[in-house]
Design a protein around this motif. Structure first.
Motif, PDB file in Angstrom:
ATOM      1  N   SER A  70       0.725  -0.949   0.054  1.00 35.69           N
ATOM      2  CA  SER A  70       0.143   0.084  -0.029  1.00 35.69           C
ATOM      3  C   SER A  70       0.728   1.324  -0.015  1.00 35.69           C
ATOM      4  N   LYS A  73       2.676   3.243  -5.389  1.00 34.15           N
ATOM      5  CA  LYS A  73       1.795   3.357  -6.413  1.00 34.15           C
ATOM      6  C   LYS A  73       2.577   2.814  -7.822  1.00 34.15           C
ATOM      7  N   ARG A  92      -6.690  -1.029  -9.289  1.00 34.42           N
ATOM      8  CA  ARG A  92      -6.395  -0.498  -7.982  1.00 34.42           C
ATOM      9  C   ARG A  92      -7.373  -0.821  -7.121  1.00 34.42           C
ATOM     10  N   GLN A  94      -9.708   0.401  -4.252  1.00 35.44           N
ATOM     11  CA  GLN A  94      -9.737   1.351  -3.504  1.00 35.44           C
ATOM     12  C   GLN A  94      -9.795   1.366  -2.167  1.00 35.44           C
ATOM     13  N   GLY A  97      -6.325   0.574  -0.740  1.00 40.43           N
ATOM     14  CA  GLY A  97      -5.540   1.462  -1.453  1.00 40.43           C
ATOM     15  C   GLY A  97      -4.147   0.615  -2.095  1.00 40.43           C
ATOM     16  N   ARG A  98      -4.614  -0.434  -2.653  1.00 37.53           N
ATOM     17  CA  ARG A  98      -3.445  -1.120  -3.166  1.00 37.53           C
ATOM     18  C   ARG A  98      -3.613  -1.417  -4.567  1.00 37.53           C
TER      19      ARG A  98
END
Length: 129
Positions: A70, A73, A92, A94, A97-98
């Motif tokens: 996480s 990006k 992704r 959401q 957040g990975r």
């Protein structure tokens, strides 16, 4: 009787050896040699995929999914030997957040080489502890 038992063990050993002699698909993730990463730092990971001839005969297709940390990006990916057989999709999650990278091969017989490397370009969004 003892001779029959020893013969049976030898045959069993030979059969077991041939079963485990098949090579399978081998996947290795090479991480950058960074002890502590700073926010904004760019890192390159390398995913090495080896598909030996025996695996090409055994599997028609395969998929590999890789969930990234996480703190990272995904900026992009590329196949280093330009093998168009590999399809790479980024998505992704959401809620977590990975980022997830999915690598697909639809026809293993079309692979131009036994080994390929996929570069994964990332950026640190949260510093590591």
């Amino acid at each position: 009787m003892k001779k029959l038992f020893v013969t049976f063990l030898i045959i069993l050993t030979l059969l077991m050896g041939s079963v485990f002699a098949e090579e399978n698909i081998n996947i290795t993730l090479e991480q950058p040699a960074v002890l502590k990463a700073a926010t904004g730092q760019k890192l390159e990971y390398t995913l090495k995929i080896r598909v030996p001839e025996s695996a090409k005969r055994q599997y028609e297709s395969f998929n590999v999914s890789l969930m990234m940390d996480s703190n990272l990006k995904i900026l992009g990916t590329s196949v280093k030997n330009n093998d168009s057989t590999y399809e790479i999709n980024n998505s992704r999650l959401q809620t977590l957040g990975r980022d997830i990278i999915t690598i697909s091969v639809g026809d293993t017989k079309r692979l131009s080489k036994d080994t390929t490397e996929i570069a994964i370009y990332t950026e640190v969004i949260t510093p590591t502890a």
